[in-house]
Design an enzyme around this catalytic site. Structure first.
Site, PDB file in Angstrom:
ATOM      1  N   ARG A 146       0.857  -1.174   0.000  1.00  0.00           N
ATOM      2  CA  ARG A 146       0.000   0.000   0.000  1.00  0.00           C
ATOM      3  C   ARG A 146       0.896   1.227   0.000  1.00  0.00           C
ATOM      4  NH1 ARG A 146      -1.735  -3.577   3.980  1.00  0.00           N
ATOM      5  NH2 ARG A 146      -3.789  -4.521   3.614  1.00  0.00           N
ATOM      6  N   LYS A 170      -1.657  -2.804   8.076  1.00  0.00           N
ATOM      7  CA  LYS A 170      -2.798  -2.460   8.912  1.00  0.00           C
ATOM      8  C   LYS A 170      -2.723  -3.192  10.245  1.00  0.00           C
ATOM      9  CE  LYS A 170      -6.079  -1.362   5.195  1.00  0.00           C
ATOM     10  NZ  LYS A 170      -7.385  -1.693   4.590  1.00  0.00           N
ATOM     11  N   HIS A 219      -3.150   1.800  -5.709  1.00  0.00           N
ATOM     12  CA  HIS A 219      -3.886   0.553  -5.508  1.00  0.00           C
ATOM     13  C   HIS A 219      -4.050  -0.228  -6.808  1.00  0.00           C
ATOM     14  CE1 HIS A 219      -4.886  -0.237  -1.418  1.00  0.00           C
ATOM     15  NE2 HIS A 219      -5.915  -0.983  -1.739  1.00  0.00           N
ATOM     16  N   ARG A 222      -1.083  -2.282  -6.912  1.00  0.00           N
ATOM     17  CA  ARG A 222      -1.206  -3.360  -5.913  1.00  0.00           C
ATOM     18  C   ARG A 222      -2.083  -4.487  -6.456  1.00  0.00           C
ATOM     19  NH1 ARG A 222      -1.077  -4.602  -0.334  1.00  0.00           N
ATOM     20  NH2 ARG A 222      -3.041  -5.327   0.578  1.00  0.00           N
ATOM     21  N   HIS A 245      -2.966  -9.536   3.834  1.00  0.00           N
ATOM     22  CA  HIS A 245      -4.377  -9.753   4.133  1.00  0.00           C
ATOM     23  C   HIS A 245      -4.516 -10.676   5.338  1.00  0.00           C
ATOM     24  CE1 HIS A 245      -5.699  -8.848  -0.292  1.00  0.00           C
ATOM     25  NE2 HIS A 245      -5.547  -7.752   0.432  1.00  0.00           N
ATOM     26  N   TYR A 254      -9.023 -11.977  -6.358  1.00  0.00           N
ATOM     27  CA  TYR A 254      -8.165 -11.993  -7.543  1.00  0.00           C
ATOM     28  C   TYR A 254      -8.389 -13.231  -8.402  1.00  0.00           C
ATOM     29  CZ  TYR A 254      -6.048  -8.082  -5.213  1.00  0.00           C
ATOM     30  OH  TYR A 254      -5.864  -6.863  -4.605  1.00  0.00           O
TER      31      TYR A 254
END
Length: 273
Positions: A146, A170, A219, A222, A245, A254
């Site tokens: 990110r 995150k 993004h 990404r 993730h 994806y």
């Protein structure tokens, strides 16, 4: 009732490391929820029933809220009621068997491998600003980070002699990502030749120079990183780890992108498509 919402948000911020943006979203969801309950004459959390919650979600839906927004509202309410019960504020959890609205399938924007190559090759490296841009774009596409993670990198995070870097994602979750020799080369040139005293510049200009009439955002790179890995046979769990993730289900989007591209190829090239 409002004081319990604030206590919940404080708990999520301190104990669960909720980000400022997520806190703001949850605060908005729960404030609206409390307002609906007040209009329905509910004055105590112990008096809330499943019907009250369903009524609130129906009103949000009728007001035109997107399914993603509805899903977040349900999640906020579930977590809040769970917290109320766990802390002894209520004796029951009316959200326990609440159904989650179905998500709209929105596939992420991606570029083809050829388009990304054209973008990267269009960025000159003869001046400090362009070298900076090239290094950033190579890292974004080469690692799937990110942009916030990229901007948060320190020199100590670059373990290029071992072929990887470490970034903090995150929830302050650190992860290790392999870095290609190409990306490493541009980053090292940037550090040695152009790191000090540079300002910003929009990368959209590079897309135009490459003759690509598509929106370029960090993004998009990404998403392209993940999609191209999958197209070339990478394991989904490995991609999950590189993207940071927490849930494999997030990465599985994806696979839908890949199937969508297969359909495009079929329609264009099969004689009976």
């Amino acid at each position: 009732m409002r004081s319990h919402i604030e206590s919940f948000l404080q708990y999520m911020t301190v104990e669960k490391r909720m980000s400022a943006n997520t806190r703001q979203a949850y605060a908005s969801d729960l404030t609206q929820y409390a307002s609906t309950l007040n209009q329905l004459g509910v004055k105590d959390w112990n008096d809330v029933t499943r019907s009250h919650i369903v009524k609130h979600i129906e009103e949000l839906s009728q007001a035109g809220r997107a399914s993603s927004s509805l899903r977040r509202a349900v999640s906020s309410i579930r977590m809040f009621h769970h917290h109320l019960k766990m802390t002894g504020v209520t004796t029951t959890d009316p959200s326990l068997y609440l159904e989650t609205p179905k998500a709209e399938k929105q596939l992420p924007d991606t570029w083809s491998q050829a388009e990304v190559e054209r973008l990267l090759d269009s960025v000159p490296t003869s001046d400090p600003l362009s070298l900076r841009d090239r290094a950033m774009l190579e890292l974004l596409y080469g690692t799937g980070m990110r942009v916030s993670e990229l901007l948060g990198l320190d020199l100590d995070d670059l373990q290029f002699e071992l072929g990887y870097l470490q970034c903090e994602g995150k929830g302050e979750r650190a992860r290790i990502i392999p870095v290609s020799s190409v990306a490493q080369g541009f980053v090292e040139r940037y550090i040695q030749q152009a790191r000090n005293g540079l300002g910003g510049r929009e990368t959209e200009a590079h897309a135009k120079l490459a003759g690509i009439d598509k929106e370029i955002t960090p993004h998009v790179l990404r998403h392209s990183f993940a999609t191209h890995l999958l197209e070339n046979g990478a394991d989904l769990r490995a991609i999950q780890q590189m993207l940071g993730h927490a849930d494999l289900a997030t990465t599985q989007v994806y696979t839908h992108v890949n199937k969508s591209r297969l359909h495009d190829v079929y329609r264009k090239h099969h004689p009976r498509a």
